[in-house]
Design an enzyme around this catalytic site. Structure first.
Site, short mmCIF file in Angstrom:
data_model
loop_
_atom_site.label_atom_id
_atom_site.label_comp_id
_atom_site.label_asym_id
_atom_site.label_seq_id
_atom_site.Cartn_x
_atom_site.Cartn_y
_atom_site.Cartn_z
N GLU A 56 0.86 -1.19 0.00
CA GLU A 56 0.00 0.00 0.00
C GLU A 56 0.89 1.25 0.00
OE1 GLU A 56 -2.32 0.52 3.63
OE2 GLU A 56 -3.77 1.78 2.59
N LYS A 140 -9.77 1.71 -2.37
CA LYS A 140 -10.00 1.28 -0.98
C LYS A 140 -11.42 1.69 -0.56
CE LYS A 140 -7.47 1.58 3.43
NZ LYS A 140 -6.27 2.21 4.02
N CYS A 181 -5.71 -3.00 2.76
CA CYS A 181 -5.46 -2.83 4.19
C CYS A 181 -6.72 -2.88 5.07
CB CYS A 181 -4.66 -1.55 4.41
SG CYS A 181 -3.69 -1.61 5.92
#
Ligand SMILES: O=C(O)CCC(=O)C(=O)O
Length: 304
Positions: A56, A140, A181
């Site tokens: 990331e 995300k 994440c």
């Protein structure tokens, strides 16, 4: 291609070699970050992987103040051809040429992306095939907004907008689901990818020194066992001189929840040979994929 026609034919799951690049030296200079990432992709390619993964936020320091400054316009639309030559994103150009040069699939970690029409900034993962074509992306979905008093406060939503779609891509060896994440904390996302036929889930990530030791491995093993899939997160290396101290410990977990490989804190390339036999045996031996009770609770993957 519609989602329904894309879902119809998941590729046959075949053995493949996965390389995770736990990238170090991510500083303030974007060109240096891209140069180093490129060198590490070429280095990883010497181990003959089929798929290489970056972490990331690999082209900028990690922090909400940095995202708008480093953001690039990508302009990828699923199902539409993407002309790399006309891309405004220097990161996309580097990733595409590296994938092509190495003739491997590449999950390009994530970078801050500025949407050309809305001007909103996203934390975005882009994926390249061995011809260097940009074939998939994931913005995300769940923004990392947490406040653990005395430990860590982080608010991505200060400058980022959350994505609105779930995403996967097909290779010649597997269907691979994407997340980034904090997305791992929302089991629905992994569940949807698995129900859509993904055999492998890959989430570039960057946990920290508080939640890393507590949850990094636990969550990956949990998502792997829940869904009987291979699960992997790729982190940046830890840099204690940076504003954000990443946990590191990039790893790959098999569908039985066994950790197949794990990095330490520093810069490292990890290789894993992914074996579909483990996937088949897990699903045959513990047949939860056939035992779900959608008469008692709804299937979250229906109607997407
Ligand atoms: O969920 C966590 O504990 C960490 C998440 C994170 O670092 C991120 O989303 O970038």
């Amino acid at each position: 291609m519609t989602l329904m026609s894309k879902l119809a034919n998941p590729p046959t799951f075949k053995p493949f070699r996965l390389a995770l690049i736990q990238l170090g030296s991510i500083g303030a200079n974007k060109s240096d970050n891209l140069k180093h990432a490129r060198e590490m992709i070429l280095k990883a390619a010497s181990g003959k992987p089929d798929l290489i993964v970056l972490p990331e936020c690999f082209n900028s320091p990690y922090g909400h103040v940095h995202f708008p400054v480093y953001a690039e316009k990508i302009g990828f639309k699923p199902g539409e051809a993407y002309d790399i030559g006309k891309s405004e994103s220097e990161s996309v150009k580097m990733l595409s040429s590296a994938a092509k040069e190495c003739r491997t699939w590449l999950i390009g970690g994530s970078i801050p992306e500025r949407d050309a029409s809305s001007d909103d900034v996203y934390n975005t993962c882009t994926v390249y095939n061995p011809q260097g074509e940009l074939v998939a992306s994931h913005r995300k979905v769940h923004l990392f907004d947490i406040d653990i008093p005395g430990k860590i406060k982080f608010k991505e939503s200060e400058t980022l907008t959350g994505g609105t779609t779930t995403n996967f891509f097909d290779t010649d060896f597997a269907r691979i689901g994407l997340g980034i994440c904090y997305d791992i904390r929302f089991p629905e996302l992994a569940m949807i990818s698995a129900r859509q036929g993904c055999q492998v889930l890959v989430y570039p990530g960057a946990f920290n020194m508080t939640t890393g030791p507590l949850h990094w491995e636990l969550l990956q093993r949990g998502r792997a066992v829940d869904n009987q899939v291979f699960f992997s997160m790729c982190s940046p290396a830890r840099d204690t001189t940076a504003g954000y101290h990443a946990w590191g410990h990039s790893m790959v977990v098999d569908p039985m929840g066994k950790v197949l490989c794990e990095a330490e804190e520093g810069e490292q390339i990890l290789y894993t040979d992914v074996d579909p036999k483990v996937f088949d045996e897990a699903r045959a031996g513990i047949p939860v994929t056939m035992q779900r009770r959608f008469d008692v609770y709804p299937d979250v993957s229906v109607g997407l």
